[in-house]
Scaffold this motif. Structure first.
Motif, PDB file in Angstrom:
ATOM      1  N   LEU A   1      16.377 -14.177 -30.721  1.00 14.35           N
ATOM      2  CA  LEU A   1      16.673 -15.056 -29.588  1.00 14.35           C
ATOM      3  C   LEU A   1      16.741 -16.511 -30.039  1.00 14.35           C
ATOM      4  CD1 LEU A   1      14.483 -13.450 -26.781  1.00 14.35           C
ATOM      5  CD2 LEU A   1      16.978 -13.472 -26.913  1.00 14.35           C
ATOM      6  N   ASP A   2      15.890 -16.898 -30.992  1.00 14.36           N
ATOM      7  CA  ASP A   2      15.933 -18.261 -31.533  1.00 14.36           C
ATOM      8  C   ASP A   2      17.265 -18.544 -32.223  1.00 14.36           C
ATOM      9  OD1 ASP A   2      13.405 -18.824 -30.602  1.00 14.36           O
ATOM     10  OD2 ASP A   2      12.414 -18.499 -32.539  1.00 14.36           O
ATOM     11  N   TYR A   3      17.898 -17.501 -32.755  1.00 14.01           N
ATOM     12  CA  TYR A   3      19.212 -17.634 -33.395  1.00 14.01           C
ATOM     13  C   TYR A   3      20.349 -17.466 -32.386  1.00 14.01           C
ATOM     14  CZ  TYR A   3      17.023 -17.469 -38.008  1.00 14.01           C
ATOM     15  OH  TYR A   3      16.272 -17.730 -39.114  1.00 14.01           O
ATOM     16  N   ASP A   4      20.013 -17.505 -31.097  1.00 15.95           N
ATOM     17  CA  ASP A   4      20.988 -17.369 -29.999  1.00 15.95           C
ATOM     18  C   ASP A   4      21.702 -16.021 -29.984  1.00 15.95           C
ATOM     19  OD1 ASP A   4      20.505 -19.738 -28.693  1.00 15.95           O
ATOM     20  OD2 ASP A   4      21.910 -20.870 -29.942  1.00 15.95           O
ATOM     21  N   LEU A   5      21.058 -14.990 -30.463  1.00 14.19           N
ATOM     22  CA  LEU A   5      21.591 -13.637 -30.363  1.00 14.19           C
ATOM     23  C   LEU A   5      20.956 -13.003 -29.133  1.00 14.19           C
ATOM     24  CD1 LEU A   5      21.388 -12.759 -34.140  1.00 14.19           C
ATOM     25  CD2 LEU A   5      23.413 -13.411 -32.845  1.00 14.19           C
ATOM     26  N   ARG A   6      21.779 -12.565 -28.177  1.00 13.93           N
ATOM     27  CA  ARG A   6      21.279 -12.142 -26.877  1.00 13.93           C
ATOM     28  C   ARG A   6      21.378 -10.643 -26.617  1.00 13.93           C
ATOM     29  NH1 ARG A   6      18.878 -16.250 -27.101  1.00 13.93           N
ATOM     30  NH2 ARG A   6      19.223 -18.084 -25.832  1.00 13.93           N
ATOM     31  N   TYR A   7      22.146  -9.926 -27.399  1.00 12.82           N
ATOM     32  CA  TYR A   7      22.288  -8.485 -27.204  1.00 12.82           C
ATOM     33  C   TYR A   7      21.364  -7.797 -28.198  1.00 12.82           C
ATOM     34  CZ  TYR A   7      26.420  -9.900 -24.623  1.00 12.82           C
ATOM     35  OH  TYR A   7      27.262 -10.494 -23.727  1.00 12.82           O
ATOM     36  N   LEU A   8      20.211  -7.325 -27.706  1.00 14.15           N
ATOM     37  CA  LEU A   8      19.154  -6.817 -28.569  1.00 14.15           C
ATOM     38  C   LEU A   8      18.684  -5.456 -28.092  1.00 14.15           C
ATOM     39  CD1 LEU A   8      17.126 -10.144 -28.625  1.00 14.15           C
ATOM     40  CD2 LEU A   8      18.785  -9.390 -30.330  1.00 14.15           C
ATOM     41  N   SER A   9      18.289  -4.614 -29.052  1.00 17.03           N
ATOM     42  CA  SER A   9      17.765  -3.297 -28.709  1.00 17.03           C
ATOM     43  C   SER A   9      16.830  -2.836 -29.817  1.00 17.03           C
ATOM     44  CB  SER A   9      18.920  -2.299 -28.542  1.00 17.03           C
ATOM     45  OG  SER A   9      18.416  -1.033 -28.203  1.00 17.03           O
ATOM     46  N   GLY A  10      15.963  -1.917 -29.472  1.00 14.37           N
ATOM     47  CA  GLY A  10      15.053  -1.356 -30.468  1.00 14.37           C
ATOM     48  C   GLY A  10      13.838  -0.765 -29.799  1.00 14.37           C
ATOM     49  N   GLN A  11      12.970  -0.223 -30.604  1.00 15.25           N
ATOM     50  CA  GLN A  11      11.758   0.416 -30.084  1.00 15.25           C
ATOM     51  C   GLN A  11      10.886  -0.574 -29.336  1.00 15.25           C
ATOM     52  OE1 GLN A  11      11.420   3.595 -29.969  1.00 15.25           O
ATOM     53  NE2 GLN A  11      13.314   3.823 -31.108  1.00 15.25           N
ATOM     54  N   VAL A  12      10.958  -1.843 -29.708  1.00 17.38           N
ATOM     55  CA  VAL A  12      10.158  -2.860 -29.032  1.00 17.38           C
ATOM     56  C   VAL A  12      10.547  -2.966 -27.555  1.00 17.38           C
ATOM     57  CG1 VAL A  12      11.686  -4.775 -29.648  1.00 17.38           C
ATOM     58  CG2 VAL A  12       9.281  -5.211 -29.202  1.00 17.38           C
ATOM     59  N   ILE A  13      11.814  -2.706 -27.241  1.00 18.95           N
ATOM     60  CA  ILE A  13      12.280  -2.785 -25.859  1.00 18.95           C
ATOM     61  C   ILE A  13      12.204  -1.428 -25.174  1.00 18.95           C
ATOM     62  CG2 ILE A  13      14.281  -3.273 -24.383  1.00 18.95           C
ATOM     63  CD1 ILE A  13      15.161  -5.270 -26.571  1.00 18.95           C
ATOM     64  N   LEU A  14      12.638  -0.399 -25.881  1.00 21.03           N
ATOM     65  CA  LEU A  14      12.744   0.925 -25.277  1.00 21.03           C
ATOM     66  C   LEU A  14      11.453   1.716 -25.307  1.00 21.03           C
ATOM     67  CD1 LEU A  14      16.232   1.846 -26.720  1.00 21.03           C
ATOM     68  CD2 LEU A  14      15.696   0.915 -24.471  1.00 21.03           C
TER      69      LEU A  14
END
Length: 185
Positions: free
Chosen positions: A147-160
């Motif tokens: 997010l600090d690098y302005d990347l907004r489309y994120l997914s992974g075990q941390v979210i799911l």
């Protein structure tokens, strides 16, 4: 074999299907069964592997035409190899709606090479003005770093939370935490 993952942020929903270009002649027959996905307002995104397309492009001069034809009916995404250079020519790179980086469950914040490769290649994709997605995020530190690098489309075990064969909504607590991080970055 089709792997299914779901990207969901607010009302923007896409169904990403990991596919092989070698099976492209069967796509219309297969995806006819996904008509309810489109009827519900979801976009069907075919996800290809950069390594496979690079290998096939050397053998098949028709690859440009096949990908162009697919791009008129579906969204296309490309899983980029975690290195510093693109393996495909510009005319192919421009056909994709999303570029996907797979962190492969590695700790990005602790791996300087991986962090450099992702941010460097993400910077290079800006010339195509397309969406950049990071998948396989392992922890909240990695999510905050992206997010600090302005990347907004994120997914992974941390979210799911955990791997599952079913498509399930993101837990409210997790969604609220991600929303707060996005609003503060």
């Amino acid at each position: 074999m089709v792997n299914i993952s779901l990207f969901d942020y607010k009302s923007y929903i896409n169904l990403f299907l990991k596919v092989s270009i070698l099976d492209s002649q069967y796509f219309d027959n297969i995806f006819r069964h996904y008509s309810s996905v489109v009827e519900n307002g979801w976009d069907l995104i075919l996800t290809f592997n950069e390594d496979e397309l690079a290998r096939v492009s050397g053998e098949d001069s028709n690859l440009n035409n096949v990908l162009y034809e697919l791009s008129t009916r579906y969204g296309l995404s490309l899983i980029l190899k975690n290195n510093n250079e693109f393996l495909l020519p510009d005319e192919l790179m421009k056909l994709f709606t999303f570029y996907v980086f797979d962190a492969e469950g590695q700790d990005i914040s602790a791996n300087e090479t991986l962090k450099y490769n992702i941010t460097s290649k993400a910077g290079k994709t800006t010339r195509y003005s397309k969406n950049i997605m990071i998948i396989g995020l392992k922890n909240w530190n990695d999510l905050e770093l992206m997010l600090d690098y302005d990347l907004r489309y994120l997914s992974g075990q941390v979210i799911l939370a955990r791997a599952d064969n079913q498509i399930k909504p993101i837990e409210k607590r997790t969604k609220d935490k991600v929303d707060a991080l996005i609003m503060n970055s």
